[in-house]
Design a protein around this motif. Structure first.
Motif, mmCIF file in Angstrom:
data_model
loop_
_atom_site.group_PDB
_atom_site.id
_atom_site.type_symbol
_atom_site.label_atom_id
_atom_site.label_comp_id
_atom_site.label_asym_id
_atom_site.label_seq_id
_atom_site.Cartn_x
_atom_site.Cartn_y
_atom_site.Cartn_z
ATOM 1 N N PHE A 288 -1.357 -4.191 18.975
ATOM 2 C CA PHE A 288 -0.979 -5.035 20.113
ATOM 3 C C PHE A 288 -1.920 -6.217 20.238
ATOM 4 O O PHE A 288 -3.134 -6.061 20.160
ATOM 5 C CB PHE A 288 -1.000 -4.216 21.407
ATOM 6 N N TYR B 148 18.320 -2.429 24.428
ATOM 7 C CA TYR B 148 17.430 -2.813 23.334
ATOM 8 C C TYR B 148 16.798 -1.621 22.614
ATOM 9 O O TYR B 148 16.719 -1.606 21.386
ATOM 10 C CB TYR B 148 16.351 -3.739 23.868
ATOM 11 N N ASP C 85 2.530 -6.925 26.048
ATOM 12 C CA ASP C 85 3.555 -6.620 27.046
ATOM 13 C C ASP C 85 4.527 -5.549 26.524
ATOM 14 O O ASP C 85 5.273 -4.969 27.299
ATOM 15 C CB ASP C 85 4.316 -7.888 27.456
ATOM 16 N N HIS C 86 4.491 -5.293 25.217
ATOM 17 C CA HIS C 86 5.383 -4.289 24.643
ATOM 18 C C HIS C 86 4.693 -2.961 24.360
ATOM 19 O O HIS C 86 5.255 -2.112 23.677
ATOM 20 C CB HIS C 86 6.010 -4.812 23.344
ATOM 21 N N SER C 87 3.503 -2.776 24.875
ATOM 22 C CA SER C 87 2.764 -1.565 24.513
ATOM 23 C C SER C 87 3.465 -0.310 25.025
ATOM 24 O O SER C 87 3.493 0.721 24.358
ATOM 25 C CB SER C 87 1.322 -1.633 24.989
ATOM 26 N N ASP D 50 16.424 -0.870 18.656
ATOM 27 C CA ASP D 50 15.114 -0.797 18.012
ATOM 28 C C ASP D 50 14.928 0.552 17.311
ATOM 29 O O ASP D 50 14.272 0.624 16.268
ATOM 30 C CB ASP D 50 13.999 -1.052 19.021
ATOM 31 N N HIS E 120 6.677 0.019 25.449
ATOM 32 C CA HIS E 120 7.839 0.180 24.575
ATOM 33 C C HIS E 120 7.446 0.893 23.281
ATOM 34 O O HIS E 120 8.154 1.772 22.806
ATOM 35 C CB HIS E 120 8.453 -1.184 24.270
ATOM 36 N N LEU F 29 2.884 -6.203 17.913
ATOM 37 C CA LEU F 29 3.620 -6.596 19.119
ATOM 38 C C LEU F 29 2.682 -7.213 20.142
ATOM 39 O O LEU F 29 1.485 -6.937 20.146
ATOM 40 C CB LEU F 29 4.265 -5.362 19.763
#
Length: 567
Positions: free
Chosen positions: A361, A310, A335-337, A314, A339, A332
């Motif tokens: 976030f 992924y 949970d994607h922090s 991205d 990333h 986002l």
RNA sequence: GGGCGCGUGGCCAAGCAUGGAUAUGGCAACAGCCUCCUAAGCUGUAGAUCAGGGGUUCAAAUCCCCUCGCGCCCGCCA
């Protein structure tokens, strides 16, 4: 149309447009006056008072010397400073509210808005929502959409050229399961969101009980290889779900400009190009390739079988967005922090990113019973929320004014506004628990409260028989009630609220301000009759109400409140 | 175990970036206000050791450190 300016000053500074920069001018003028007495004075020490002592206060704690009296007389030289009172280390100023009112009113009558702002040539991309199209959008997910949409509207209001973006994940296990379930159980039927969701839940149950995901894995591989027939079929199925999501978003006033499919970067070969461009920095573990971050963490780009992960797609997506924007904002889930951080580091160290890149976030929305899950089927969908909120809104309106043709439309607008306002008003970083009783509470800190004050303002204007065209050059000082002065002062701070919201990417500040201002207006409404007064007072108050209406329209268009003029 | 975020009256939030005057609102509770621009409103009463402890400062809800509680993350998932 777009002025070429290199400054980042929020509001235009030009002598031709005095009305639109008075907010800053007052601060600048006062600051420069103060500096004649205290040369090292900092602008932060001049601020609006929140404690009810005065309008503006000057704090002098930081500065040596006892020159308060000198400071006071210097400030009293300014025509718009009505009084200055020394209280300890504070110098409390009262500002001529008619002066403020004339600034705002002339801005609105000449430019149609207060504040007027310059057009910024920067192109901004705001990505939000980007959920996997494997089910309808639910109240947990829509928080992201509401925040993202409000940010994009806020930046548009500020003059930026904004494009909203949605990254469609069509190449992972979830998407492939959705497709496979359709092929297995419903292949000859017309795909509908309900049918697809049903199959999706079923195939997950089967995979869990059998413990085998071989079929899906096989398909993921084929997809990764870029099989055009398969990609087409999957997109068709995903498209059905995506259309459902688009319709739900449309129902609450959200439209996304640009949808990009993950598989586009696979099909076009961009992911391959990307990886080879990184060849100098890439390390291997077996056949799998990874980058090493500054803290030593490994970020895998490809699997042992050569397929991409992924993060690569991205990165490709971000390069695409960067090719057409000067500033990227991505909303986002929290949970994607990690990333987001990883992505930023990679873009900076390997792709010379110098453009501004921000992530916002949002914490999760859960139920009292725990987290929401589409797969488990315990999520409150946006559709459900809209319907129940609408029913409740309609029930109240019928109770208030009986059956009328316009009820449906008004109830719908109020419901949509209530939903957006309720979700937006809480800071993105705070986890929320969804409760129906809160969602359906239309009292107090809510959109109906804000809308109601607007209805009152509209009625005052409607009922007034004054002709506002022949404006008086001076505004009457007669009978200025405290509530009237407070309203004017609070309206005057609107540009400040706007610019802080932009600076911090905090649209919730506007929702909170809208409520505060409506409350101030309601105080004014109770205490200050507008129509049928001494004509000088009526004119002045009508100007105040006109400014209030304009600001509420402005702010509503940013936070997604749909105003009505009767309710 | 490590990282990120959050903790403010019974409940829900604002304020925290940039420290400054008696911590701001909403809901719920209680007591009032419609011959007057829509009462989906307004006024008043009651309710807070700003999670706890330490530190910095003339001054801490706000800054720093520690502890506790909650959420999220720590995959060759997305």
């Amino acid at each position: 149309m777009y002025s070429q300016t290199t400054t980042k000053n929020v509001f235009r500074h030009s002598n031709d447009y005095d009305h639109m920069l008075m907010y800053q001018n007052i601060h600048e003028k006062l600051t420069s006056t103060i500096r004649k007495v205290i040369p090292e004075f900092k602008e932060e020490d001049l601020s609006f008072d929140k404690t009810g002592h005065c309008d503006l206060t000057v704090r002098t704690f930081r500065y040596k010397g006892d020159n308060m009296e000198q400071l006071k007389s210097a400030l009293l030289e300014e025509s718009f400073v009505k009084s200055a009172v020394v209280e300890g280390k504070y110098l409390n100023l009262s500002i001529d509210s008619n002066f403020l009112l004339s600034i705002m009113h002339s801005s609105i009558s000449t430019t149609g808005q207060y504040p007027d702002v310059f057009q910024d040539p920067e192109r901004v991309s705001v990505e939000h929502t980007s959920i996997n199209p494997t089910g309808p959008i639910h109240v947990g997910r829509v928080r992201n959409s509401i925040i993202g949409d409000s940010i994009s509207r806020l930046l548009k209001r500020f003059g930026y050229r904004v494009t909203t973006q949605y990254f469609v994940n069509d190449s992972g296990k979830q998407m492939m399961s959705l497709y496979l379930a359709y092929e297995k159980y419903n292949a000859n039927k017309q795909p509908t969101p309900e049918l697809l969701l049903d199959g999706y839940r079923r195939i997950y149950r089967e995979m869990e009980s059998s413990g085998s995901e071989a079929e899906v894995e096989e398909m993921i591989k084929k997809y990764e290889e870029g099989d055009p027939v398969l990609i087409n079929k999957v997109r068709k199925i995903a498209g059905v779900m995506l259309d459902d999501i688009k319709n739900d978003l449309k129902a609450i006033g959200i439209k996304i400009d640009d949808f990009t499919w993950e598989s586009d970067f696979i099909v076009s070969g961009e992911v391959k190009t990307l990886i080879s461009s990184l060849s100098d920095s890439i390390k291997s573990e077996g056949e799998a390739k990874y980058l090493e971050l500054n803290d030593g963490r490994k970020v895998f780009l490809t699997r042992s079988d050569g397929s991409t992960l992924y993060v690569v797609r991205d990165i490709a997506y971000h390069m695409y967005k960067l090719s057409q924007s000067d500033w990227l904002i991505t909303v986002l889930g929290e949970d994607h922090s990690e990333h987001g951080k990883t992505l930023t580091e990679i873009l900076k160290t390997h792709f010379d990113l110098i453009k501004r890149l921000d992530f916002v976030f949002n914490a999760f929305v859960s139920l009292e019973t725990g987290s929401m899950s589409t797969r488990k089927g315990n999520a409150v969908t946006l559709k459900e929320l809209i319907e129940k909120t609408y029913e409740k809104s309609r029930e109240i309106i019928v109770e208030k004014r009986g059956e009328k043709d316009s009820n449906d439309e008004i109830a719908r607008k109020i419901a949509i506004s209530a939903i957006r306002f309720n979700i937006l008003k809480v800071s993105a970083s705070k986890a929320m628990i969804f409760r129906w009783e809160d969602a359906l509470d239309f009292n107090g800190d809510s959109a109906p409260f804000v809308i109601y004050s607007y209805v009152r303002a509209s009625n005052i204007i409607k009922k007034s028989e004054m002709n506002m065209d022949n404006e008086t050059s001076s505004i009457s000082d007669k009978e200025l009630a405290r509530e009237e002065r407070t309203l004017v002062l609070n309206m005057y701070t609107y540009p400040f609220i706007l610019s802080e919201a932009v600076k911090n990417l905090k649209p919730e500040a506007l929702a909170n301000y809208a409520f505060m201002l409506s409350k101030t207006f309601n105080d004014f409404y109770e205490k200050c009759k507008v129509n049928d007064q001494d004509s000088e007072i009526t004119i002045r108050r009508l100007m105040t109400v006109t400014v209030y209406k304009s600001i509420m329209e402005d702010i509503s268009s940013i936070i997604g409140i749909q105003l009505v003029t009767e309710m």
